[in-house]
Every structure is written in structure tokens, then in C-alpha cells.
Scaffold this active site. Structure first.
Site, PDB file in Angstrom:
ATOM      1  N   ARG A  78     -30.382  -3.643 -19.603  1.00 56.55           N
ATOM      2  CA  ARG A  78     -29.909  -2.891 -20.322  1.00 56.55           C
ATOM      3  C   ARG A  78     -29.370  -3.258 -21.539  1.00 56.55           C
ATOM      4  NH1 ARG A  78     -24.345   0.660 -19.605  1.00 56.55           N
ATOM      5  NH2 ARG A  78     -24.779   1.947 -20.483  1.00 56.55           N
ATOM      6  N   CYS A  87     -34.663  -0.161 -22.769  1.00 57.31           N
ATOM      7  CA  CYS A  87     -34.077  -1.358 -21.909  1.00 57.31           C
ATOM      8  C   CYS A  87     -35.402  -1.706 -21.076  1.00 57.31           C
ATOM      9  CB  CYS A  87     -33.560  -0.493 -20.860  1.00 57.31           C
ATOM     10  SG  CYS A  87     -31.657   0.205 -20.950  1.00 57.31           S
ATOM     11  N   ASP A 106     -28.303   9.732 -20.526  1.00 60.09           N
ATOM     12  CA  ASP A 106     -29.216  10.231 -20.492  1.00 60.09           C
ATOM     13  C   ASP A 106     -30.130   9.939 -19.269  1.00 60.09           C
ATOM     14  OD1 ASP A 106     -29.792   7.754 -21.604  1.00 60.09           O
ATOM     15  OD2 ASP A 106     -31.598   8.725 -22.841  1.00 60.09           O
ATOM     16  N   ASN A 128     -36.585   3.366 -18.869  1.00 58.82           N
ATOM     17  CA  ASN A 128     -36.685   2.457 -19.731  1.00 58.82           C
ATOM     18  C   ASN A 128     -36.531   3.477 -21.860  1.00 58.82           C
ATOM     19  OD1 ASN A 128     -36.690   1.023 -22.840  1.00 58.82           O
ATOM     20  ND2 ASN A 128     -39.029   0.790 -22.370  1.00 58.82           N
ATOM     21  N   GLU A 182     -34.912   6.837 -24.628  1.00 56.09           N
ATOM     22  CA  GLU A 182     -33.608   7.851 -24.955  1.00 56.09           C
ATOM     23  C   GLU A 182     -34.396   9.133 -24.433  1.00 56.09           C
ATOM     24  OE1 GLU A 182     -30.958   6.702 -25.516  1.00 56.09           O
ATOM     25  OE2 GLU A 182     -30.638   5.135 -26.289  1.00 56.09           O
ATOM     26  N   SER A 212     -36.638   4.776 -37.662  1.00 63.99           N
ATOM     27  CA  SER A 212     -38.095   4.788 -38.833  1.00 63.99           C
ATOM     28  C   SER A 212     -38.402   5.743 -39.596  1.00 63.99           C
ATOM     29  CB  SER A 212     -39.239   3.944 -38.512  1.00 63.99           C
ATOM     30  OG  SER A 212     -40.442   4.229 -36.922  1.00 63.99           O
ATOM     31  N   GLY A 213     -39.775   5.207 -40.321  1.00 63.68           N
ATOM     32  CA  GLY A 213     -40.599   6.824 -41.068  1.00 63.68           C
ATOM     33  C   GLY A 213     -42.055   6.859 -39.792  1.00 63.68           C
ATOM     34  N   ILE A 243     -37.644  -4.667 -46.720  1.00 61.95           N
ATOM     35  CA  ILE A 243     -38.333  -6.812 -46.786  1.00 61.95           C
ATOM     36  C   ILE A 243     -38.912  -6.543 -48.465  1.00 61.95           C
ATOM     37  CG2 ILE A 243     -37.781  -7.655 -43.991  1.00 61.95           C
ATOM     38  CD1 ILE A 243     -40.764  -7.358 -43.867  1.00 61.95           C
TER      39      ILE A 243
END
Length: 653
Positions: free
Chosen positions: A52, A2, A105, A78, A80, A377-378, A304
């Protein structure tokens, strides 16, 4: 994921405070298009705003600002909390049950604050976050940020005494109290590091809250930020745990699979469509392999590619995706596509930022958002498991150079500096197959950097030269001072070897100030939540228990990650030289981006802000256009500031 914002100024009617908070939230609406909310306390002039992006608990029970059941706390959040179900169970046991309004959460976080207090709650929560919480009982505002700095949080006091904060600077601009003066030292930092590190921002008296810190605001005055977690302590604890011989390799691979698998499983929890970025490299391939192992449905993966073959990795991602059986999509772009994005960069990044991979990062985020709302992502695999090529090139180079008497090194550096970059480019292309790591891309720029590194006397100075752009920013930003980064001191005290020093430095500085800024702004510009399993505290703490011999073997990094990936993907699909997420910036600045760049680098444009000496900049621009030198990264620093200044100069008081 958020956007949050708010202020503490002077008493005013609730409708006035609410309107101000609403305007601040609307300025960052891209971070949360699914809903908005405001809350105000008129008697003291406090207001909180929330935008949100609904990921967990899509019902009204997840709306913010949210109030604790006891009424003591009000929060805007904002991010997780990935282990929130675990912490929720702990809280239920600690307080002997208790009803819940929903399963978000955010509710867990505010109830944990109410029961355990700030520091104990922060110590229990694993995830990415920034939040502001008002403590009604004490009359204080708490600001906090996650351990590694995934989520941003700016704050500052204005001349009239108003305290402002927000996920992005643009939220502060719309408040009536905003007054801004550009910080000359921050411009110097941008030129040196291609980003502005915390706690600095582009504005005087406005700061970034450092990762793993919290602060409290009383009577509109902020305290000194306090750490609640320390990477240095993690590194030192890791050192003590590896005093015993590492033993067999296989149990270490098992441990990595267990901890990474647990984290990936938690980060796959979502009430909206989820996928992953896949470059074909080790980091992202390993994350996708862990994801695909935990679901019967094909994971949605996105990559990409570049029309310039030397920069294209899409074919590798395609092969990995085919082997793992993912639902794979790819998009190719060129210089003309970049030209379409470049005018938007200042808006996308909100603060001057000049890592040129910001362009493909935005493009892959934009592409993925058409199909999913969350993407894993890594990021951070290189920092934690010693993956960057510069670690090995730098370590070997410093070992060899430090054996040579300093006067001879300095004389050699002077001699190298006399050779034109164009000549080094020609030599590099001829010898590239013999030394691909050093000579693969922009050899002229690399030899120029080598000449400068030879002049350094210490490993810390050597590494700073290796990773920095403009060595002395005061030459182009007269009067700018270059503040020392806390990261360098902390890394020097904690790293046992030169490679570990470089890893620690990057984890404390490059990762939060560059990589995570790049990903957050690019993804949130299109309302995409990104999650990075390697940034989870459990993975970070495990990584620093791993002996260096299990990270680096035969001059290659990420050995342990390679061994784990080989359980899921044939080695032939990932054992190749590291390429990175770069773009052909040098040729583009001489081609499709030349006219745009010339407008921003004209003497009149450079003089407009009153910050730059145009002469050294023009000299590098002309040398680059003639092919005498490869100054594209240095010029990009200037161009990104100039583009930002053209967009936001109206905010200068």
C-alpha cells in the site's frame, strides 16, 4: 497507488501460501511502502498480496486485501478511481443506502462489483487501475486494467500449472513455480519499438493484460482477455458528432476548459501532499494552470534541466511558474548524474525498456518525491490533440513523396544512403535555422531515416518506419519474428486522415507501451503516485469530437490547447518549437557513458545470451564512436537489454 501480486497453484497450509504471497509483495515493496497485507484460500491454493501507498483514506479502513460486506468478493487494487464519489452516490441510490466502513475508492470498487458485476462496474469507473478480485460464489479470479493502460498487470501460467500475476515481473520471480524462457520475438519487438508492447512480455508464456481489458481465471486457466471499452468506438462516435460545421472557435475552448477543469479538480483529491511536473511545455503548463486556478495555495511544481543548453527547458518552466505563482523547484543534471543512474535502470524498469527519456523521468520523480507523494503530469496531450512534430513532418513528407513514382523514390533513397551521417550533421547545423523541426537535433539520423521512409509503399509502413528503430530486428536477433500490432489495424480502420491515423496509432501503442511504462516504473520506484488528467476517459472522448481544424492550424498542433493556455499564460511563454523530454545521449555515449557501454557491447557480452549477432551491433557502435553516424537510439535498445540481462539472467530456466 499500490502494488499487487498473487497466485493460484495447489492446496497448501495457509501459512505456506501466506509466506509465498508475502514474498511476492516484498519484491514490489517500493510500489507501496506504507503497509502490506495477504489473504489465502488454502483448499485451492489461492493467495493475494498487496503493498500500500496510502493516498486516500489513510486509516485501517483502506487496508487490503479487502472483502465485500456480503463476503462474496476479495480484492487487491492498484490505482485511483477519480470519480469514486460520484459512483458511490450512484451505488447508494441503486441499493437504497447502505453503510460504509471508510471512504476509500477500493471499498467503492468492491461493493460495486458485488452489486453491478464486472463489466458494468468497469464501465462506470474513471481512473487508473489494475486489480485482482476473487469471486467466492463462482470460484473465479478476475483481472482488469484501466482504459489507457496507466497501471501495469502481468500474468502467466508456469509449467507446473501455477497461475501467477503481479504489477511487476519481479513479483513473479520469487514464487517457487517460476520458470522463465526469454521470448526471442519480444526481443525483436524491443529492438523495433524500444519497448515491448502488450500483450507480449520479455518471457514466453507471460503476458501483459492489454489496456481496457479484463479476463477471468477458472481452475488456474485464464480466458482470452475481453475489452470493456474501445478507443476505436470512441473515435468513430467522435467522427459522427463532428459532421456538423464546428462553428465558432470560442465555445470549443470553453468546452475543453470545462472538461479538463473538472478532471483536474477530481485528480487533486488527496490526503497526502500533491504537486505537478512542469516542463514549461503546453501540456504540463495547462495542467498546472488548471490546478492553480482551483486552489488558493501555490501548487508545488518540479522540473529538471540539462547543463547542455540545446536540451534545457528548465528556463521556460521557471517563467511559467513565476507567472502562475507556483511554489517552484528545479534540479539540473549532467552526464555524470546520468552515469550514476544508468546502473540502476534494469532494476527500475523490471523489463527491458529503452526510451532514453527514462533517465530524466526517474530523476524528476526522485526530485519531486522529496516534497510530495502525488504529482500530476501532462502526458497524452500530444496524442489526443496532435502535438508531435512527427505528425506534421510525416504528413507533409508522405503527401509529397507519394506523388513521386516509386522507382524514382527508391533510387533517391539509395543515393541518400551513400552520404555519411557526419556530412548530414554538418549540413544540418548550417541549415538548421531554415528548418528547425527537421534539423534541430541529430540531422544525420533524420536523413538516414528519410532514406528508409522513401522505400515504403503505404502510409502505415511509412509511419512504422518513422517511429521505429531497427527496421529488421532479425538481422541482429536471428530467428526473431515481428508480430503485427493490433493498434496499427485498429488505427487504420478508425483514422480519417493521415494525422488522425498517427494519433490513433500512438494512443493505442506508443502511449501505453512506452510513455506510461516509463512514467509508472520511474515514479513507483520512488513511491510517487503520478496522475495524468489528459488520460481521463472524459478528456479522451471529448478530444475525438474536436474537428482536426481545431487541433491543427498553420502546420502547428494542439491549437485548441494553445488557445486555452493563452487564457492563463502569455503566449510568449509557450509559443516555441516543441523540444521533447530528450537527453544528449549521443555525446554521452561517446563521453561519460562510453566505458559502461563498451563493457555491455563487447563481442563476448553480446554473445552471452545467445540472442544477438554481434557483428551489426559492433559496426554501429564503432561508427557512432567515430562520428560517422548517429546510432545512439539504436545502441540504447541493445544496451538496455544487455543491462537487464546482466541483472536478471538468473531467472532464465
Amino acid at each position: 497507488m499500490c502494488g499487487i501480486a498473487g497466485f493460484w497453484s495447489v492446496s497448501a497450509p495457509s501459512e505456506v501460501l501466506g509466506a509465498m504471497a508475502r514474498s511476492m509483495g516484498e519484491a514490489i515493496a517500493h510500489r507501496g511502502p506504507d503497509g502490506r497485507g495477504e489473504w489465502a484460500q488454502p483448499d485451492i491454493g489461492l493467495a493475494l498480496s498487496h503493498r500500500r501507498l496510502a493516498i486516500i483514506d489513510l486509516t485501517e479502513a483502506g487496508f487490503q486485501p479487502m472483502h465485500a460486506a456480503s463476503g462474496r468478493w476479495t480484492i487487491v487494487f492498484n490505482g485511483e478511481i477519480y470519480n469514486y464519489l460520484v459512483v458511490r452516490a450512484e451505488l447508494e441510490r441503486a441499493r437504497g443506502g447502505g453503510a460504509w466502513r471508510g471512504h476509500s475508492d477500493t471499498e467503492l470498487l468492491i461493493e460495486a462489483l458485488d452489486y453491478w458485476g464486472v463489466e458494468e462496474t468497469l464501465s462506470r469507473c474513471d481512473g487508473m487501475f489494475a486489480f485482482a478480485a476473487w469471486d467466492h460464489a463462482v470460484g473465479r479470479l478476475i483481472l482488469a486494467r484501466d482504459r489507457l493502460g496507466e497501471k501495469p498487470l502481468y500474468y502467466g501460467s508456469m509449467p507446473d500449472g501455477a497461475f501467477l500475476f503481479g504489477s511487476e515481473l519481479r513479483a513473479l520471480y520469487v514464487h517457487p513455480s517460476w520458470r522463465g524462457q526469454i521470448d526471442r520475438d519480444s526481443v525483436g519487438l524491443l529492438m523495433h519499438y524500444n519497448s515491448i508492447p502488450a500483450p507480449w512480455s520479455i518471457w514466453q508464456n507471460v503476458h501483459k493484460l492489454p489496456p481496457a481489458h479484463w479476463l477471468e481465471v477458472r481452475d488456474r486457466r485464464a480466458s482470452t482477455p475481453q475489452p470493456y471499452w474501445s478507443l476505436r468506438d470512441v473515435m468513430l462516435a467522435g467522427e459522427s458528432s463532428r459532421m456538423a460545421p464546428p462553428g465558432a472557435d470560442e465555445p470549443w475552448v470553453d468546452r475543453l476548459e470545462a472538461v479538463l477543469g473538472e478532471v483536474v479538480e477530481q485528480e487533486m483529491l488527496s490526503d497526502v501532499p500533491l504537486g505537478a511536473f512542469l516542463s514549461g511545455g503546453i501540456d504540463s503548463s495547462l495542467v498546472v494552470a488548471m490546478m492553480q486556478k482551483r486552489t488558493a495555495r501555490p501548487v508545488k511544481t518540479f522540473t529538471i534541466g540539462f547543463r547542455e543548453d540545446a536540451f534545457d527547458e528548465a528556463r521556460y518552466a521557471r517563467e511559467v511558474a513565476a507567472h502562475l505563482g507556483t511554489d517552484h523547484r528545479e534540479f539540473y543534471f549532467s552526464g555524470s548524474d546520468a552515469l550514476d543512474v544508468v546502473p540502476r535502470v534494469a532494476d527500475l524498469y523490471d523489463e527491458p525498456f529503452s526510451d532514453s527519456s527514462q533517465l530524466p523521468t526517474w530523476l524528476v520523480s526522485h526530485f519531486a518525491r522529496q516534497h510530495v507523494t502525488v504529482a500530476l503530469s501532462g502526458d497524452a496531450g500530444d496524442e489526443l490533440f496532435a502535438g508531435y512534430t512527427r505528425y506534421f513532418v510525416g504528413d507533409g513528407f508522405w503527401r509529397a513523396a507519394s506523388r513521386v513514382p516509386y522507382p524514382l523514390r527508391r533510387a533517391t533513397a539509395a543515393g541518400l544512403g551513400l552520404v555519411p551521417s557526419k556530412a548530414w550533421d554538418a549540413l544540418g547545423h548550417g541549415l538548421g535555422p531554415l528548418c528547425p523541426r527537421l534539423l534541430r537535433n541529430s540531422p544525420g539520423d533524420k536523413f538516414s531515416r528519410i532514406a528508409r521512409m522513401l522505400r515504403e509503399r503505404s502510409p502505415a509502413g511509412f509511419y512504422d518506419e518513422l517511429i521505429s528503430h531497427w527496421k529488421d530486428p532479425a538481422l541482429l536477433v536471428p530467428g526473431a519474428r515481428l508480430p503485427a500490432l493490433d493498434a496499427a489495424e485498429l488505427a487504420a480502420r478508425a483514422g480519417r486522415s493521415d494525422i488522425e491515423f498517427m494519433q490513433a496509432h500512438d494512443t493505442l501503442a506508443y502511449l501505453p507501451n512506452d510513455i506510461l511504462v516509463k512514467v509508472d516504473r520511474a515514479a513507483m520506484a520512488v513511491s510517487l503516485e503520478t496522475r495524468a488528467p489528459f488520460l481521463d476517459r472524459r478528456v479522451v472522448e471529448f478530444a475525438w469530437t474536436v474537428p482536426e481544424s481545431l487541433k491543427v492550424r498553420q502546420g502547428n498542433g494542439k491549437w485548441l490547447m494553445r488557445e486555452l493556455l493563452a487564457r492563463h499564460v502569455p503566449r510568449s511563454l509557450f509559443e516555441r518549437p516543441k523540444q521533447g523530454f530528450g537527453i544528449p545521449l549521443g555525446p554521452w555515449l561517446r563521453g561519460p557513458l562510453r566505458e559502461w557501454a563498451e563493457c555491455l557491447l563487447s563481442p563476448s557480452a553480446l554473445a552471452e545470451s545467445g540472442l544477438f549477432d554481434p557483428a551489426p551491433i559492433r559496426r554501429k557502435w564503432e561508427e557512432h564512436l567515430r562520428g560517422q553516424a548517429a546510432w545512439h537510439y539504436y545502441l540504447w535498445d541493445i544496451l538496455m537489454f544487455q543491462a537487464w540481462y546482466q541483472r536478471y539472467r538468473s531467472q532464465v530456466s
